[in-house]
Design an enzyme around this catalytic site. Structure first.
Site, PDB file in Angstrom:
ATOM      1  N   CYS A   1       0.849  -1.191   0.000  1.00 51.56           N
ATOM      2  CA  CYS A   1       0.000   0.000   0.000  1.00 51.56           C
ATOM      3  C   CYS A   1       0.887   1.244   0.000  1.00 51.56           C
ATOM      4  CB  CYS A   1      -0.833  -0.069   1.270  1.00 51.56           C
ATOM      5  SG  CYS A   1      -1.557   1.463   1.754  1.00 51.56           S
TER       6      CYS A   1
ATOM      7  N   THR B   1      -0.695   4.426   0.274  1.00 45.07           N
ATOM      8  CA  THR B   1      -1.607   5.521   0.659  1.00 45.07           C
ATOM      9  C   THR B   1      -0.900   6.585   1.494  1.00 45.07           C
ATOM     10  OG1 THR B   1      -3.541   4.126   0.518  1.00 45.07           O
ATOM     11  CG2 THR B   1      -3.736   6.030   1.956  1.00 45.07           C
TER      12      THR B   1
ATOM     13  N   THR C   1       3.231 -17.244  21.886  1.00 40.48           N
ATOM     14  CA  THR C   1       2.913 -15.961  22.559  1.00 40.48           C
ATOM     15  C   THR C   1       1.983 -16.228  23.731  1.00 40.48           C
ATOM     16  OG1 THR C   1       2.840 -14.979  20.350  1.00 40.48           O
ATOM     17  CG2 THR C   1       2.070 -13.596  22.170  1.00 40.48           C
TER      18      THR C   1
ATOM     19  N   THR D   1       1.586 -18.894  25.421  1.00 39.08           N
ATOM     20  CA  THR D   1       2.303 -19.588  26.498  1.00 39.08           C
ATOM     21  C   THR D   1       3.119 -18.590  27.327  1.00 39.08           C
ATOM     22  OG1 THR D   1       2.566 -21.337  24.862  1.00 39.08           O
ATOM     23  CG2 THR D   1       3.708 -21.660  26.933  1.00 39.08           C
TER      24      THR D   1
HETATM   25  P1  5GP Z   1      -0.752  -6.778   4.176  1.00 40.89           P
HETATM   26  O1  5GP Z   1      -1.219  -7.977   4.964  1.00 40.89           O
HETATM   27  O2  5GP Z   1      -0.220  -7.172   2.841  1.00 40.89           O
HETATM   28  O3  5GP Z   1       0.166  -5.905   4.937  1.00 40.89           O
HETATM   29  O4  5GP Z   1      -2.058  -5.891   3.934  1.00 40.89           O
HETATM   30  C1  5GP Z   1      -3.167  -6.381   3.208  1.00 40.89           C
HETATM   31  C2  5GP Z   1      -4.183  -5.263   3.077  1.00 40.89           C
HETATM   32  O5  5GP Z   1      -3.647  -4.160   2.336  1.00 40.89           O
HETATM   33  C3  5GP Z   1      -5.423  -5.642   2.280  1.00 40.89           C
HETATM   34  O6  5GP Z   1      -6.315  -6.448   2.986  1.00 40.89           O
HETATM   35  C4  5GP Z   1      -5.982  -4.266   1.933  1.00 40.89           C
HETATM   36  O7  5GP Z   1      -6.746  -3.719   2.981  1.00 40.89           O
HETATM   37  C5  5GP Z   1      -4.724  -3.425   1.771  1.00 40.89           C
HETATM   38  N1  5GP Z   1      -4.423  -3.199   0.338  1.00 40.89           N
HETATM   39  C6  5GP Z   1      -4.347  -4.089  -0.657  1.00 40.89           C
HETATM   40  N2  5GP Z   1      -4.019  -3.508  -1.819  1.00 40.89           N
HETATM   41  C7  5GP Z   1      -3.902  -2.194  -1.562  1.00 40.89           C
HETATM   42  C8  5GP Z   1      -3.590  -1.054  -2.369  1.00 40.89           C
HETATM   43  O8  5GP Z   1      -3.324  -1.124  -3.563  1.00 40.89           O
HETATM   44  N3  5GP Z   1      -3.595   0.151  -1.731  1.00 40.89           N
HETATM   45  C9  5GP Z   1      -3.887   0.276  -0.403  1.00 40.89           C
HETATM   46  N4  5GP Z   1      -3.910   1.492   0.126  1.00 40.89           N
HETATM   47  N5  5GP Z   1      -4.145  -0.786   0.399  1.00 40.89           N
HETATM   48  C10 5GP Z   1      -4.155  -1.993  -0.187  1.00 40.89           C
END
Ligand code: 5GP
Length: 349
Positions: free
Chosen positions: A184, A186, A313, A315
Site C-alpha cells: 500500500c 496511501t 505468545t 504460552t
Molecule cells: P498486508 O497484509 O499485505 O500488509 O495488507 C493487506 C491489506 O492491504 C489488504 O487487505 C488491503 O486492505 C490493503 N491493500 C491491498 N491492496 C492495496 C492497495 O493497492 N492500496 C492500499 N492502500 N491498500 C491496499
C-alpha cells in the site's frame, strides 16, 4: 488545523511482556474462537485469521487450503458467478469459511445478489479504501436490509467513532487499517493513515462496547505481529503479504537470477487497474505497488508457522485460549531500532 500529540503506536513500537504461567507446553493453547454476530445472531467457530481479498491471495485454492486449518478467506471481488457456482458444487464444506467481497457500486451489488441467489455465502466483505464517506454508510445500511442473516464485515476505518457508526449501520465486523498494507502506498501518496496497533486498540474498544467485532487488516509481516494484533484486541486478523508467494496464490512462478518469485500487487496499483479496468483513470493516483515475493511453496507451512508463533505468545503470557491473550497482555514500548534501514521512496515502484 489541529494537532493531536498523543503517541500512536505501530507493531514494531511494542513488545509483549512475558508473565508467569501454568501452561506446560504451547500444545495446550487453543486458537479457536467462537463468535456470535451482533446483527445476524449466527455463530461461527474457527481460527480467526482471514486471507485478504486481493487477486493474489483471495483465491478458491487459498480458501480450500486455509479451511483445512479452520482459517477463513475473503475471495476477491472479480471472481465470476460461474467461478462461485463451480466452487460451491465441488467444495460445499469449505463455503462456511468464505467471504464474498463487494464494493459500493450498483453493478457490484447486482453481481453479488446474482451470486448469492445461487450460492448463499454466510459472510460478506464490504470493502472500500476509505470507509468515511456517506455513500459507504448508506450502502451498508441498504446491504443490511437486503441480507439480515448474512454476516457483514465492512471497512476500512481507523477511528472509534466511525467503528460505532458502521456497527450501528449494520456491520457485524469492522475492518481496521488505512495505510499499513505491505503493498500500500496511501501514506506516501496522500499523507493519510493511522499507526495500526493504536488503531486496533481504539477501534476494538469502540466495537466491543456495542457488541461488534473488529478485523485488523494490514501491516502484519511476522507471526509476532499477528500475535500483537490479537493482543491489542483484534477479533480477526486479515493477511495479504504474509500469504503471498504460495502455490495457492494467483499467478505463475517467475525465475530471476536463479531465484523463484511470484508477483504480488496492491489492489489499487496500476497493475491491478490495468488488469481489471484496462487502464488507470486520469484523476486517480496509484495507491499500491507491485513486488516480486519469494516463492514459498504450499501455504500450509506458513499457516503452521503463524499458528505456532501465536500459540507460543499465549504460552509466554499464560493465556490458555486466544480469547484470553488480550486480557493477559501488557505491551512495553520499545525504542525504534537504531539499525532500522531507511528505504528511499521510489516513484516507479
Ligand atoms: P498486508 O497484509 O499485505 O500488509 O495488507 C493487506 C491489506 O492491504 C489488504 O487487505 C488491503 O486492505 C490493503 N491493500 C491491498 N491492496 C492495496 C492497495 O493497492 N492500496 C492500499 N492502500 N491498500 C491496499
Amino acid at each position: 488545523m489541529r494537532i493531536e500529540y498523543d503517541v500512536k503506536l505501530d507493531f514494531k513500537d511494542v513488545l509483549i511482556r512475558p508473565k508467569r504461567s501454568v501452561l506446560k507446553t504451547r500444545s495446550e493453547v487453543s486458537l479457536q474462537r467462537e463468535f456470535t454476530f451482533k446483527h445476524t445472531q449466527t455463530t461461527w467457530t474457527g481460527v480467526p485469521i482471514i486471507a485478504a481479498n486481493m487477486d493474489h491471495t483471495g483465491t478458491f485454492a487459498m480458501a480450500l487450503a486455509l479451511s483445512q486449518h479452520g482459517l477463513m478467506t475473503a475471495l476477491d471481488k472479480f471472481l465470476t458467478q460461474e467461478d462461485w457456482e463451480n466452487f460451491a458444487k465441488e467444495h460445499q464444506a469449505a463455503l462456511p469459511s468464505c467471504f464474498i467481497s463487494c464494493g459500493i457500486s450498483d453493478a457490484e451489488l447486482e453481481k453479488l445478489s446474482n451470486i448469492m441467489k445461487k450460492v448463499p455465502v454466510s459472510f460478506i466483505c464490504l470493502d472500500v479504501a476509505n470507509g468515511y464517506t456517506e455513500r459507504f454508510v448508506s450502502f451498508l445500511e441498504h446491504l443490511r436490509e437486503i441480507y439480515p442473516k448474512t454476516v457483514i464485515m465492512a471497512g476500512n476505518v481507523v477511528t472509534g467513532e466511525m467503528v460505532e457508526e458502521l456497527i450501528l449501520s449494520g456491520a457485524d465486523i469492522v475492518k481496521i487499517g488505512i495505510g499499513p498494507g505491505s503493498v500500500c502506498t496511501t501514506r506516501e501518496k496522500t499523507g493519510v493513515g493511522y499507526p495500526q496497533l493504536s488503531a486496533i486498540i481504539e477501534c476494538a474498544d469502540a466495537a466491543h462496547g456495542l457488541g461488534g467485532q473488529v478485523c485488523a487488516d494490514g501491516g502484519c509481516t511476522t507471526p509476532g505481529d499477528v500475535a500483537k494484533a490479537f493482543a491489542a484486541g483484534a477479533d480477526f486478523v486479515m493477511l495479504g503479504g504474509m500469504f503471498a508467494g504460495h502455490d495457492e496464490c494467483l499467478g505463475e512462478i517467475v525465475e530471476e537470477k536463479g531465484k523463484k518469485y511470484k508477483r504480488f500487487y496492491g489492489m489499487s496499483s496500476s497493475e491491478a487497474m490495468q488488469r481489471h479496468h484496462g487502464s488507470m483513470a486520469d484523476y486517480r493516483a496509484s495507491e499500491g505497488r507491485s513486488v516480486n515475493v519469494p516463492y514459498k511453496g504450499p501455504v500450509k507451512n506458513t499457516v503452521l508457522d503463524i499458528l505456532g508463533g501465536i500459540r507460543s505468545t499465549c504460552t509466554y503470557v499464560g493465556a490458555h485460549r486466544l480469547k484470553e491473550l488480550s486480557k493477559r497482555t501488557t505491551f512495553i514500548r520499545v525504542a525504534r531500532q537504531l539499525n532500522e534501514v531507511f528505504v528511499p521512496y521510489d516513484v516507479n515502484k
